[in-house]
Design a protein around this motif. Structure first.
Motif, PDB file in Angstrom:
ATOM      1  N   LEU A  50      79.131  35.267  35.245  1.00 34.87           N
ATOM      2  CA  LEU A  50      78.276  35.043  36.370  1.00 34.87           C
ATOM      3  C   LEU A  50      78.124  33.603  37.031  1.00 34.87           C
ATOM      4  CD1 LEU A  50      74.945  37.468  35.466  1.00 34.87           C
ATOM      5  CD2 LEU A  50      77.534  38.113  36.467  1.00 34.87           C
ATOM      6  N   ALA A  51      78.922  33.342  35.387  1.00 36.39           N
ATOM      7  CA  ALA A  51      78.399  31.095  36.266  1.00 36.39           C
ATOM      8  C   ALA A  51      80.145  31.249  37.809  1.00 36.39           C
ATOM      9  CB  ALA A  51      78.392  30.155  35.641  1.00 36.39           C
ATOM     10  N   TYR A  52      81.149  32.258  37.963  1.00 37.93           N
ATOM     11  CA  TYR A  52      81.971  32.188  38.424  1.00 37.93           C
ATOM     12  C   TYR A  52      82.121  33.273  39.514  1.00 37.93           C
ATOM     13  CZ  TYR A  52      83.702  29.165  34.700  1.00 37.93           C
ATOM     14  OH  TYR A  52      83.460  27.950  33.574  1.00 37.93           O
ATOM     15  N   SER A  53      81.573  33.696  39.528  1.00 40.00           N
ATOM     16  CA  SER A  53      81.109  35.066  40.378  1.00 40.00           C
ATOM     17  C   SER A  53      80.021  34.823  41.621  1.00 40.00           C
ATOM     18  CB  SER A  53      80.690  36.690  39.815  1.00 40.00           C
ATOM     19  OG  SER A  53      81.270  37.325  41.096  1.00 40.00           O
ATOM     20  N   ILE A  54      79.666  35.140  42.598  1.00 36.80           N
ATOM     21  CA  ILE A  54      78.618  35.233  43.816  1.00 36.80           C
ATOM     22  C   ILE A  54      78.151  36.349  43.157  1.00 36.80           C
ATOM     23  CG2 ILE A  54      78.037  35.007  45.843  1.00 36.80           C
ATOM     24  CD1 ILE A  54      80.383  33.537  45.946  1.00 36.80           C
ATOM     25  N   ILE A  55      76.068  36.646  43.230  1.00 34.20           N
ATOM     26  CA  ILE A  55      75.394  37.165  42.726  1.00 34.20           C
ATOM     27  C   ILE A  55      75.004  37.725  44.370  1.00 34.20           C
ATOM     28  CG2 ILE A  55      73.795  39.164  42.630  1.00 34.20           C
ATOM     29  CD1 ILE A  55      73.499  37.041  39.691  1.00 34.20           C
ATOM     30  N   ARG A  56      75.339  38.937  45.671  1.00 34.54           N
ATOM     31  CA  ARG A  56      74.849  38.877  46.842  1.00 34.54           C
ATOM     32  C   ARG A  56      74.062  40.770  47.056  1.00 34.54           C
ATOM     33  NH1 ARG A  56      79.116  39.690  49.543  1.00 34.54           N
ATOM     34  NH2 ARG A  56      78.420  39.140  51.492  1.00 34.54           N
ATOM     35  N   VAL A  57      73.703  40.679  47.682  1.00 32.39           N
ATOM     36  CA  VAL A  57      73.181  42.249  47.859  1.00 32.39           C
ATOM     37  C   VAL A  57      72.836  42.476  49.606  1.00 32.39           C
ATOM     38  CG1 VAL A  57      70.135  43.505  47.968  1.00 32.39           C
ATOM     39  CG2 VAL A  57      71.532  41.513  46.372  1.00 32.39           C
ATOM     40  N   LEU A  58      73.461  42.183  50.226  1.00 29.52           N
ATOM     41  CA  LEU A  58      73.729  42.257  52.078  1.00 29.52           C
ATOM     42  C   LEU A  58      74.707  42.398  51.735  1.00 29.52           C
ATOM     43  CD1 LEU A  58      70.442  40.133  53.256  1.00 29.52           C
ATOM     44  CD2 LEU A  58      70.888  43.095  53.230  1.00 29.52           C
ATOM     45  N   ASN A  59      74.995  44.135  52.564  1.00 30.57           N
ATOM     46  CA  ASN A  59      76.567  44.233  52.285  1.00 30.57           C
ATOM     47  C   ASN A  59      77.037  43.816  53.974  1.00 30.57           C
ATOM     48  OD1 ASN A  59      75.705  46.174  53.940  1.00 30.57           O
ATOM     49  ND2 ASN A  59      76.753  47.476  52.335  1.00 30.57           N
ATOM     50  N   ARG A  60      77.640  43.704  54.861  1.00 29.99           N
ATOM     51  CA  ARG A  60      78.362  43.023  55.732  1.00 29.99           C
ATOM     52  C   ARG A  60      77.414  44.579  56.653  1.00 29.99           C
ATOM     53  NH1 ARG A  60      82.178  39.855  56.270  1.00 29.99           N
ATOM     54  NH2 ARG A  60      83.045  38.578  54.641  1.00 29.99           N
ATOM     55  N   ASP A  61      77.378  45.266  56.602  1.00 23.12           N
ATOM     56  CA  ASP A  61      76.316  46.347  57.299  1.00 23.12           C
ATOM     57  C   ASP A  61      75.017  46.707  57.400  1.00 23.12           C
ATOM     58  OD1 ASP A  61      78.993  47.206  58.200  1.00 23.12           O
ATOM     59  OD2 ASP A  61      79.153  49.148  56.602  1.00 23.12           O
ATOM     60  N   GLY A  62      74.685  44.650  56.752  1.00 21.09           N
ATOM     61  CA  GLY A  62      72.999  45.201  56.878  1.00 21.09           C
ATOM     62  C   GLY A  62      72.686  45.704  55.495  1.00 21.09           C
ATOM     63  N   GLU A  63      73.387  46.704  54.533  1.00 25.90           N
ATOM     64  CA  GLU A  63      72.514  47.616  53.642  1.00 25.90           C
ATOM     65  C   GLU A  63      72.699  46.453  52.269  1.00 25.90           C
ATOM     66  OE1 GLU A  63      75.044  51.371  54.793  1.00 25.90           O
ATOM     67  OE2 GLU A  63      75.968  49.717  53.543  1.00 25.90           O
ATOM     68  N   ALA A  64      71.515  46.900  51.324  1.00 27.02           N
ATOM     69  CA  ALA A  64      71.139  46.007  50.541  1.00 27.02           C
ATOM     70  C   ALA A  64      71.633  46.598  49.882  1.00 27.02           C
ATOM     71  CB  ALA A  64      69.547  45.911  49.644  1.00 27.02           C
ATOM     72  N   VAL A  65      72.809  46.935  48.137  1.00 25.31           N
ATOM     73  CA  VAL A  65      73.756  47.835  48.117  1.00 25.31           C
ATOM     74  C   VAL A  65      73.552  47.218  46.126  1.00 25.31           C
ATOM     75  CG1 VAL A  65      74.999  48.308  49.400  1.00 25.31           C
ATOM     76  CG2 VAL A  65      75.400  46.499  47.962  1.00 25.31           C
ATOM     77  N   GLY A  66      73.462  47.929  45.358  1.00 26.28           N
ATOM     78  CA  GLY A  66      73.800  47.344  44.207  1.00 26.28           C
ATOM     79  C   GLY A  66      72.972  46.692  42.891  1.00 26.28           C
ATOM     80  N   PRO A  67      73.203  46.632  41.712  1.00 25.29           N
ATOM     81  CA  PRO A  67      72.242  45.790  40.855  1.00 25.29           C
ATOM     82  C   PRO A  67      70.611  45.124  41.244  1.00 25.29           C
ATOM     83  CG  PRO A  67      74.079  45.583  40.327  1.00 25.29           C
ATOM     84  CD  PRO A  67      73.953  46.172  41.594  1.00 25.29           C
ATOM     85  N   TRP A  68      71.176  45.136  41.966  1.00 24.89           N
ATOM     86  CA  TRP A  68      70.157  43.390  42.168  1.00 24.89           C
ATOM     87  C   TRP A  68      69.215  43.581  43.503  1.00 24.89           C
ATOM     88  CZ3 TRP A  68      69.540  39.132  38.986  1.00 24.89           C
ATOM     89  CH2 TRP A  68      70.807  38.992  37.938  1.00 24.89           C
ATOM     90  N   ALA A  69      69.523  44.724  43.858  1.00 25.78           N
ATOM     91  CA  ALA A  69      68.643  45.627  45.691  1.00 25.78           C
ATOM     92  C   ALA A  69      67.631  45.891  44.759  1.00 25.78           C
ATOM     93  CB  ALA A  69      69.318  46.435  46.208  1.00 25.78           C
ATOM     94  N   GLY A  70      66.475  45.992  45.723  1.00 25.10           N
ATOM     95  CA  GLY A  70      65.046  46.482  45.090  1.00 25.10           C
ATOM     96  C   GLY A  70      64.312  46.037  44.713  1.00 25.10           C
TER      97      GLY A  70
END
Ligand SMILES: Cc1ncc(C[n+]2csc(CCOP(=O)(O)OP(=O)(O)O)c2C)c(N)n1
Ligand SMILES: [Mg+2]
Length: 410
Positions: A50-70
């Motif tokens: 996780l120190a080498y990745s980037i946690i992201r929630v908002l995708n290019r279409d403006g949707e909130a996705v993945g386990p960090w959303a909500g």
């Protein structure tokens, strides 16, 4: 001569210089939603990637996705948008006020608004931030009155700090905002110390320390991580990597560690990297780290990957060291626009409402400015009194200051 020939010094160079074409191809950006969300009591050794990745929630279409959303409701997100818009408008007005000579100095947050605004919402009353000069969103999102911030900037008769601090170096214990020190990275050792004290007292409050990418090169950074790691201090250690330390690009302070977050690994501290221009991701990661601290599980190191769109301060001219169009090429976009688009996508916001909010916010900022200016600006109107200079520093005034105060006749 040895068989290896002479040595030469390696000095990292930025990808491009003024006049060149901006290039962020070296910034690897994972898909939104692709980074897993571990439990907060995870063994730090299991989440080193996780120190080498980037946690992201908002995708290019403006949707909130993945386990960090909500982690936030629509109402909370609308408030978050308003906070970031307020900070941006506040910055624009204060920058102008500096150009008009109403204050000597200003530092803006353009492009980094999500970091401090979203982080603030993960804290509880009584928690303490040890901020730098680029986290005014902690105050704005925490409901600190803008007029008090402006009084400080104008060093006027209502300046809560009575002209003793550089403009923008606010302080509010009530709002969990420790006095800003211009000496970079003192924030980390102080935050860790404060957090240790909270644990020693068996309190429930946690601390948050703040530094920039450049400031991680200070020795205080490393000392703070040793103490945080050894004593599992209840602290969140935040690195805002906005790519620049005044004119020095982030590759200088980062050295060979790959990412700033990776610095935490050698200390056994969970280290997360997050999209700093994604309000939802910042909040989710902040909440995770705050919960860890609150549950006495120890420190977390967070690197916010963002970009400083404006100048370092009103004393800086970035065109001397980076291409003018670089901010437009920044691949993680604009935090305000991204949250706005998300809320429009969710049908709880619209272009019209956004325009209306912009106008309302501008009115509120202008009204606060009028009120602050009625109490004075740098060269006009009310000022702190000479007597103020002698008060509020010592519990018992030393004799030499008492004498000086008498000589001044105050
Ligand atoms: C100990 C210390 N060294 C140097 C400075 C001068 N200085 C002020 S801001 C700055 C750059 C800091 O860059 P970074 O940590 O990336 O924060 P940013 O301004 O990008 O938010 C420097 C070198 C200082 N204030 N304190
Ligand atoms: Mg920086």
């Amino acid at each position: 001569m040895t068989e290896h020939g002479p040595l030469s010094l390696h000095v990292p160079e930025p990808e491009v210089r003024p006049g060149g074409t901006p290039d962020f191809s070296n910034v690897t950006i994972p898909k939104a939603g692709s980074v897993p969300r571990p439990e907060v009591d995870v063994d730090p050794r299991e989440i080193r990637d996780l120190a080498y990745s980037i946690i992201r929630v908002l995708n290019r279409d403006g949707e909130a996705v993945g386990p960090w959303a909500g982690t936030l409701t629509d109402e909370e997100l609308l408030q978050g948008l308003r906070d970031m818009m307020t900070l941006r408008t506040f910055d624009a007005r204060m920058l102008m006020a500096q150009r008009q000579g109403k204050t000597s100095f200003y530092m803006q947050h353009m492009g980094e608004e999500a970091v401090s605004c979203a982080f603030r919402k993960a804290l509880a009353p009584g928690d303490m931030n040890f901020p730098t000069y680029r986290q005014a969103g902690l105050l704005i999102a925490g409901g600190y009155p803008m007029v008090d911030m402006m009084n400080q900037i104008f060093s006027n008769e209502r300046d809560p700090l009575k002209g003793r601090q550089l403009p923008v170096m606010y302080s509010s214990q009530e709002h969990g905002f420790f006095s800003i020190s211009g000496n970079l990275t003192t924030q980390f050792i102080q935050a860790v110390g404060w957090a240790m004290a909270s644990a020693i007292r068996n309190d429930t409050k946690i601390a948050a320390g703040w530094v920039g990418d450049g400031a991680t090169a200070e020795s205080d950074f490393h000392a703070a991580l040793v103490f945080a790691s050894t004593y599992t201090a209840p602290v969140v250690l935040n690195i805002v990597n906005n790519q620049w330390a005044i004119s020095t690009f982030q590759g200088i302070a980062r050295g060979g560690s790959g990412t700033f977050a990776a610095r935490g690994l050698g200390f056994g501290i969970p280290a997360l990297r997050v999209d700093g221009n994604d309000y939802l991701a910042v909040h989710a990661v902040a909440k995770w780290a705050v919960e860890r601290a609150r549950r006495n599980l120890g420190p977390t190191l967070i690197e916010y990957v963002t970009y400083r769109v404006g100048a370092h301060s009103t004393s800086d001219d970035p065109s001397a060291y980076r291409p003018k169009e670089e901010s437009a090429a920044w691949p993680l976009g604009d935090p305000v626009l991204r949250l706005k688009n998300h809320l429009i996508k969710r049908s709880v916001w619209s272009e019209e409402r956004h325009k209306q909010a912009e106008a309302e916010i501008l009115d509120a900022v202008i009204a606060a400015q009028k009120e602050a200016e009625s109490h004075g600006t740098l060269h006009a109107g009310g000022k702190p009194t000479v007597r103020d200079m002698f008060e509020g520093v010592y519990a018992e005034m030393p004799p030499h200051l008492r004498r000086q105060r008498q000589e001044a006749g105050v």
